[in-house]
Design a protein around this motif. Structure first.
Motif, PDB file in Angstrom:
ATOM      1  N   SER A  28       1.037  -1.283  -0.070  1.00 51.44           N
ATOM      2  CA  SER A  28      -0.098   0.360   0.116  1.00 51.44           C
ATOM      3  C   SER A  28       0.810   1.298   0.313  1.00 51.44           C
ATOM      4  CB  SER A  28      -0.664  -0.258   0.919  1.00 51.44           C
ATOM      5  OG  SER A  28      -1.671   1.071   1.061  1.00 51.44           O
ATOM      6  N   ALA A  41      -0.344   3.788   2.757  1.00 53.75           N
ATOM      7  CA  ALA A  41       0.453   3.252   4.395  1.00 53.75           C
ATOM      8  C   ALA A  41       2.021   3.367   3.958  1.00 53.75           C
ATOM      9  CB  ALA A  41       0.215   1.773   4.939  1.00 53.75           C
ATOM     10  N   SER A  42       2.356   3.367   2.918  1.00 52.41           N
ATOM     11  CA  SER A  42       4.086   3.322   2.937  1.00 52.41           C
ATOM     12  C   SER A  42       3.823   4.531   3.212  1.00 52.41           C
ATOM     13  CB  SER A  42       4.613   3.463   2.059  1.00 52.41           C
ATOM     14  OG  SER A  42       4.590   1.458   1.970  1.00 52.41           O
ATOM     15  N   TYR A  82       3.372   5.992   7.320  1.00 48.99           N
ATOM     16  CA  TYR A  82       4.884   5.519   8.195  1.00 48.99           C
ATOM     17  C   TYR A  82       6.036   6.008   8.044  1.00 48.99           C
ATOM     18  CZ  TYR A  82       2.316   0.744   9.079  1.00 48.99           C
ATOM     19  OH  TYR A  82       1.889   0.192   9.440  1.00 48.99           O
ATOM     20  N   GLY A  88       6.487   0.217   6.273  1.00 46.32           N
ATOM     21  CA  GLY A  88       6.275   0.306   5.177  1.00 46.32           C
ATOM     22  C   GLY A  88       6.097  -0.525   4.197  1.00 46.32           C
ATOM     23  N   TYR A 136       7.337  -0.058   1.131  1.00 44.14           N
ATOM     24  CA  TYR A 136       8.183   0.458   0.090  1.00 44.14           C
ATOM     25  C   TYR A 136       9.292   1.352   1.112  1.00 44.14           C
ATOM     26  CZ  TYR A 136       4.752  -0.581  -3.448  1.00 44.14           C
ATOM     27  OH  TYR A 136       3.719  -0.626  -3.997  1.00 44.14           O
ATOM     28  N   SER A 179      11.688   3.981   2.304  1.00 44.92           N
ATOM     29  CA  SER A 179      11.359   5.972   2.044  1.00 44.92           C
ATOM     30  C   SER A 179      12.255   6.539   3.853  1.00 44.92           C
ATOM     31  CB  SER A 179      10.427   5.809   2.312  1.00 44.92           C
ATOM     32  OG  SER A 179       9.886   5.664   3.239  1.00 44.92           O
TER      33      SER A 179
END
Length: 134
Positions: free
Chosen positions: A46, A49-50, A53, A61, A63, A65
């Motif tokens: 998602s 969501a990432s 976070y 998350g 992904y 970042s």
């Protein structure tokens, strides 16, 4: 009987001609441009969501970042300060003094008297003058 409008030529047409020429240039650029196919994000994680976070500097998350908690708090403080300043600037009187939300000038005082009192529990009405008026 009405007459037809007449076209007056002159220097006042120059801004309109420049706007039309700029529109033609932009239209030619956009219509002749080619774009790559959209890439999207890999996997089924998602993105929303990432972002959440990453905003609060939490792990979890889908992904990877960078953390943005410090930037989030700095922006928060700047917006709160701007809101407080906007409220203070919006509540100024004619003489430049800041007018509080719970202050008023009693109607029985003359307009030149700038002394103010706190708001009354009855909503600011002068009960004594109302009784005299009855």
């Amino acid at each position: 009987m009405t007459s037809r409008p007449k076209l007056r030529l002159g220097s006042h047409l120059l801004p309109g001609l420049v706007a039309v020429a700029l529109f033609v240039v932009f239209a030619a650029v956009f219509l002749t441009s080619s774009f790559d196919a959209p890439a999207g994000f890999p996997g089924g994680g998602s993105v929303t969501a990432s972002i959440g976070y990453a905003l609060f500097n939490l792990d979890g998350g889908a992904y990877p970042s960078e953390g943005f908690l410090v930037a989030f708090e700095i922006i928060d403080l700047a917006l709160v300060a701007a809101l407080a300043a906007a409220v203070m600037l919006a509540k100024t009187e004619e003489n430049g003094r800041i007018a509080g939300a719970l202050r008023f000038v009693s109607p029985d005082r003359d307009a030149d008297d700038e002394s103010e009192t706190a708001a009354r529990a009855d909503g600011g009405r002068d009960v004594a003058s109302e009784r005299e008026g009855r």
